[in-house]
Scaffold this motif. Structure first.
Motif, PDB file in Angstrom:
ATOM      1  N   PRO A 266      -3.040  -1.455 -48.863  1.00  0.00           N
ATOM      2  CA  PRO A 266      -1.679  -1.086 -49.271  1.00  0.00           C
ATOM      3  C   PRO A 266      -1.347   0.314 -48.755  1.00  0.00           C
ATOM      4  O   PRO A 266      -2.209   1.189 -48.693  1.00  0.00           O
ATOM      5  N   ARG A 267      -0.093   0.528 -48.422  1.00  0.00           N
ATOM      6  CA  ARG A 267       0.332   1.810 -47.844  1.00  0.00           C
ATOM      7  C   ARG A 267       0.936   2.709 -48.924  1.00  0.00           C
ATOM      8  O   ARG A 267       1.969   2.365 -49.502  1.00  0.00           O
ATOM      9  N   PRO A 268       0.322   3.871 -49.162  1.00  0.00           N
ATOM     10  CA  PRO A 268       0.933   4.823 -50.095  1.00  0.00           C
ATOM     11  C   PRO A 268       2.055   5.593 -49.412  1.00  0.00           C
ATOM     12  O   PRO A 268       2.083   5.709 -48.183  1.00  0.00           O
ATOM     13  N   PRO A 269       2.992   6.162 -50.166  1.00  0.00           N
ATOM     14  CA  PRO A 269       4.148   6.848 -49.562  1.00  0.00           C
ATOM     15  C   PRO A 269       3.763   8.020 -48.666  1.00  0.00           C
ATOM     16  O   PRO A 269       4.489   8.328 -47.709  1.00  0.00           O
ATOM     17  N   GLU A 270       2.641   8.685 -48.955  1.00  0.00           N
ATOM     18  CA  GLU A 270       2.289   9.882 -48.182  1.00  0.00           C
ATOM     19  C   GLU A 270       1.786   9.581 -46.773  1.00  0.00           C
ATOM     20  O   GLU A 270       1.698  10.480 -45.933  1.00  0.00           O
ATOM     21  N   ILE A 271       1.448   8.335 -46.483  1.00  0.00           N
ATOM     22  CA  ILE A 271       1.014   7.978 -45.126  1.00  0.00           C
ATOM     23  C   ILE A 271       2.240   7.547 -44.330  1.00  0.00           C
ATOM     24  O   ILE A 271       2.679   6.410 -44.382  1.00  0.00           O
ATOM     25  N   GLU A 272       2.827   8.519 -43.615  1.00  0.00           N
ATOM     26  CA  GLU A 272       4.068   8.281 -42.895  1.00  0.00           C
ATOM     27  C   GLU A 272       3.856   8.056 -41.405  1.00  0.00           C
ATOM     28  O   GLU A 272       4.732   7.512 -40.732  1.00  0.00           O
ATOM     29  N   ARG A 273       2.707   8.495 -40.866  1.00  0.00           N
ATOM     30  CA  ARG A 273       2.433   8.352 -39.441  1.00  0.00           C
ATOM     31  C   ARG A 273       0.928   8.353 -39.219  1.00  0.00           C
ATOM     32  O   ARG A 273       0.154   8.609 -40.165  1.00  0.00           O
ATOM     33  N   PRO A 274       0.450   8.066 -38.003  1.00  0.00           N
ATOM     34  CA  PRO A 274      -0.991   8.022 -37.771  1.00  0.00           C
ATOM     35  C   PRO A 274      -1.649   9.341 -38.158  1.00  0.00           C
ATOM     36  O   PRO A 274      -1.189  10.417 -37.770  1.00  0.00           O
ATOM     37  N   THR A 275      -2.710   9.236 -38.930  1.00  0.00           N
ATOM     38  CA  THR A 275      -3.436  10.411 -39.400  1.00  0.00           C
ATOM     39  C   THR A 275      -4.922  10.172 -39.229  1.00  0.00           C
ATOM     40  O   THR A 275      -5.425   9.098 -39.572  1.00  0.00           O
ATOM     41  N   MET A 276      -5.634  11.163 -38.670  1.00  0.00           N
ATOM     42  CA  MET A 276      -7.062  11.028 -38.414  1.00  0.00           C
ATOM     43  C   MET A 276      -7.840  12.179 -39.034  1.00  0.00           C
ATOM     44  O   MET A 276      -7.336  13.297 -39.173  1.00  0.00           O
ATOM     45  N   TRP A 277      -9.066  11.860 -39.400  1.00  0.00           N
ATOM     46  CA  TRP A 277      -9.994  12.824 -39.965  1.00  0.00           C
ATOM     47  C   TRP A 277     -11.312  12.738 -39.195  1.00  0.00           C
ATOM     48  O   TRP A 277     -11.814  11.639 -38.942  1.00  0.00           O
ATOM     49  N   ILE A 278     -11.886  13.882 -38.812  1.00  0.00           N
ATOM     50  CA  ILE A 278     -13.220  13.923 -38.216  1.00  0.00           C
ATOM     51  C   ILE A 278     -14.115  14.706 -39.153  1.00  0.00           C
ATOM     52  O   ILE A 278     -13.804  15.830 -39.556  1.00  0.00           O
ATOM     53  N   HIS A 279     -15.242  14.083 -39.510  1.00  0.00           N
ATOM     54  CA  HIS A 279     -16.181  14.707 -40.447  1.00  0.00           C
ATOM     55  C   HIS A 279     -17.593  14.395 -39.964  1.00  0.00           C
ATOM     56  O   HIS A 279     -18.054  13.254 -40.043  1.00  0.00           O
ATOM     57  N   GLY A 280     -18.251  15.413 -39.424  1.00  0.00           N
ATOM     58  CA  GLY A 280     -19.572  15.181 -38.863  1.00  0.00           C
ATOM     59  C   GLY A 280     -19.464  14.235 -37.679  1.00  0.00           C
ATOM     60  O   GLY A 280     -18.673  14.448 -36.753  1.00  0.00           O
TER      61      GLY A 280
ATOM     62  N   ASN B  98      -3.016   4.287 -40.471  1.00  0.00           N
ATOM     63  CA  ASN B  98      -1.793   4.131 -39.695  1.00  0.00           C
ATOM     64  C   ASN B  98      -0.927   3.055 -40.338  1.00  0.00           C
ATOM     65  O   ASN B  98      -1.399   1.937 -40.575  1.00  0.00           O
ATOM     66  N   PRO B  99       0.345   3.350 -40.650  1.00  0.00           N
ATOM     67  CA  PRO B  99       1.223   2.325 -41.219  1.00  0.00           C
ATOM     68  C   PRO B  99       1.446   1.183 -40.235  1.00  0.00           C
ATOM     69  O   PRO B  99       1.661   1.409 -39.040  1.00  0.00           O
ATOM     70  N   VAL B 100       1.399  -0.065 -40.725  1.00  0.00           N
ATOM     71  CA  VAL B 100       1.678  -1.226 -39.877  1.00  0.00           C
ATOM     72  C   VAL B 100       2.905  -2.007 -40.364  1.00  0.00           C
ATOM     73  O   VAL B 100       3.342  -2.935 -39.691  1.00  0.00           O
ATOM     74  N   SER B 101       3.444  -1.625 -41.518  1.00  0.00           N
ATOM     75  CA  SER B 101       4.657  -2.234 -42.050  1.00  0.00           C
ATOM     76  C   SER B 101       5.163  -1.331 -43.165  1.00  0.00           C
ATOM     77  O   SER B 101       4.608  -0.255 -43.416  1.00  0.00           O
TER      78      SER B 101
END
Length: 370
Positions: free
Chosen positions: A184-198, A205-208
């Motif tokens: 499910p898409r929460p409102p705060e995910i508006e565009r592609p977002t990436m995280w790098i950790h180690g 990424n929203p798809v709908s």
């Protein structure tokens, strides 16, 4: 024309070649004409192709669009850098988007059915015999037919490539695998977002309007297959390594409904020429790329557009096929090599500034005209 393979590249080729007045047979071995996968990220250049095909309206109704890509800290979600996604030149579409892979396949299949294309499902070829003026194709049901041109769009492990270029290099496993899931898409995910950790990279990424897809890249020195029953707990363990509150919340939503997929990542680039006699290869059959630039589907669909343009603009087929390869080589090589370099940086703990610079330069180049 015979098009072998009804994936994104093959369907685009069938539509474009029929539009320039050619009679097209599209043959696909999958009787269900199904599409494997969860979400797919699309560059603005891919949306430019969808606009050309006349299906951008369907995509906008069923997918999602966005501008830019955010890189955030895997610890506290703080913004590290925001990368622009320039809109593709010659178009009004946004700079990026995403959609469920089966939805995109359905949109293209509807366009194929609306075009003057004959579709044959559940079959493949057993032999392609080139002659001076045609190629004789034999199919697994015993049927034979003669074609002026055969287009091999049958993917990374292409049977057409194996026949035409038996000495071609083999795909290279890059030491990384990707996980994908739908949430499910929460409102705060508006565009592609990436995280790098180690050694891990994750993204959302929203798809709908109400769904997003999760992807996670992990380093694996060996190419392995995983038990489907083990996918959910394994992905949860990997996501659990991120202190990020956003990814922690995403991890908590994973369930048997998340359509979790695991896939080792391969890279492949066939040197020119991409044709032999009256047989030409497009898409993953000649340039399979890792997903680091979200451009694999893009360059395969662009192949189909350029192939149709060159055939329509030249009287001699050999000249058209040679021109097609020359127009595509540099752009496709850039995507394959830059995507591979991004993977190398992630696998080996390289410079994240170089990673961001490669992404920025690649997105700018992809926005250029084809």
């Amino acid at each position: 024309v015979l098009v072998l393979g009804a994936g994104f590249s093959g369907m685009t080729a069938a539509i474009e070649l029929s539009r320039i007045g050619l009679h097209v047979d599209l043959v696909e071995r999958d009787r269900q004409w199904s599409s494997y996968g969860a979400g797919i990220s699309l560059h603005g250049a891919t949306l430019r192709v969808l606009e050309r095909l006349g299906v951008i309206g369907s995509f906008l109704e069923r997918g999602a669009v966005a501008e830019g890509v955010d890189m955030r800290s895997g610890v506290d979600d703080s913004l590290i850098v925001s990368l622009p996604t320039p809109p593709a030149k010659g178009t009004q579409v946004p700079g990026g988007g995403a959609v469920m892979r089966p939805v995109l396949a359905e949109i293209l299949a509807e366009a194929v059915r609306a075009a003057a294309v004959r579709v044959k499902l559940g079959h493949t070829f057993t032999a392609l015999q080139p002659h001076d003026a045609f190629v004789r194709a034999t199919f697994d049901d015993g049927e034979q037919a003669d074609y002026d041109l055969v287009v091999g769009a049958d993917g990374l492990h292409s049977s057409v490539r194996a026949q035409c270029f038996p000495d071609a290099p083999q795909p290279r496993y890059i030491g990384q695998a990707v996980w994908r899931a739908v949430l499910p898409r929460p409102p705060e995910i508006e565009r592609p977002t990436m995280w790098i950790h180690g050694a891990l990279k994750a993204g959302l990424n929203p798809v709908s309007k109400d769904r997003m897809y999760l992807f996670l890249c992990e380093n694996r020195p060996d190419r392995v297959r995983l038990d489907p029953a083990a996918l959910e707990p394994a992905l949860k363990r990997l996501l659990g390594q991120f202190p990020s509150p956003v990814l922690t919340a995403a991890c908590a939503q994973l369930s048997e409904r998340s359509q979790i997929i695991y896939r080792p990542l391969d890279q492949f680039l066939l040197p020119l020429p991409w044709h032999r006699d009256r047989i030409v290869l497009i898409g993953d059959a000649v340039h399979a790329t890792t997903p680091h630039l979200a451009a694999g589907a893009c360059i395969g669909m662009e192949d189909a557009v350029v192939l149709a343009e060159e055939i329509a603009g030249r009287q001699a087929l050999p000249a058209a096929l040679a021109a097609f390869g020359q127009r595509r080589w540099q752009r496709c090589r850039m995507v394959v090599e830059n995507s591979g370099r991004l993977g190398d940086i992630e696998v080996n703990g390289g410079d994240l500034a170089e990673h961001a610079a490669i992404m920025r330069a690649s997105m700018k180049e992809l926005a250029e005209a084809i």
